[in-house]
Design a protein around this motif. Structure first.
Motif: not given
Length: 144
Positions: A5-23, A28-29, A63-66
């Protein structure tokens, strides 16, 4: 990690450190029952023959499964991937791709998630299954 239920933008910023950001993965949900994300195919993601590298699909699927498995397992511990089986079905050179993770099995010790990747025409590009181990005793992680 922020919870379901967290804001997807907040989660994206949290998870996209390094490799996620490179991709360029953008969540979005987010829920314990489904996680969706998207990314733009760019030349930085190509293999030498000018199509997106299959490893990108593997990484996105993992990433999505995890993330989904972690949201479901919650504060009971952590999850770790123990198997990723990805099928590459259609080559991609450009555009936006969309991934969706849904549960196949969520048990006491393991989870199995199906992740599909589609293009802007809703054609299936790749699919994968990720098996994850539920780890309640997190201090044991990485200690042999």
């Amino acid at each position: 990690m922020p919870g379901a239920g967290a804001d997807p933008a907040e989660v994206t910023a949290f998870l996209n450190r390094g490799f996620g950001e490179a991709i360029g993965l953008e969540y979005t949900e987010l829920s314990a029952d489904r996680v969706r994300a998207q990314w733009k195919v760019t030349p930085a993601l190509y293999q030498p023959w000018g199509i997106m590298h299959g490893g990108v699909h593997c990484a996105v699927i993992e990433s999505l499964a995890s993330v989904a498995a972690s949201l479901w397992f919650g504060d009971r511990g952590h999850v770790v991937g123990v198997n990723n089986n990805t099928d590459f079905l259609r080559a991609t050179r450009d555009g936006v791709l969309f991934a969706e993770a849904t549960p196949v099995h969520r048990g006491r010790t393991q989870q199995l998630w199906l992740v599909t990747v589609t293009d802007e025409q809703d054609k299936l590009v790749a699919r994968g299954q990720v098996r994850l181990q539920n780890i309640a005793e997190t201090s044991a992680l990485g200690n042999g």
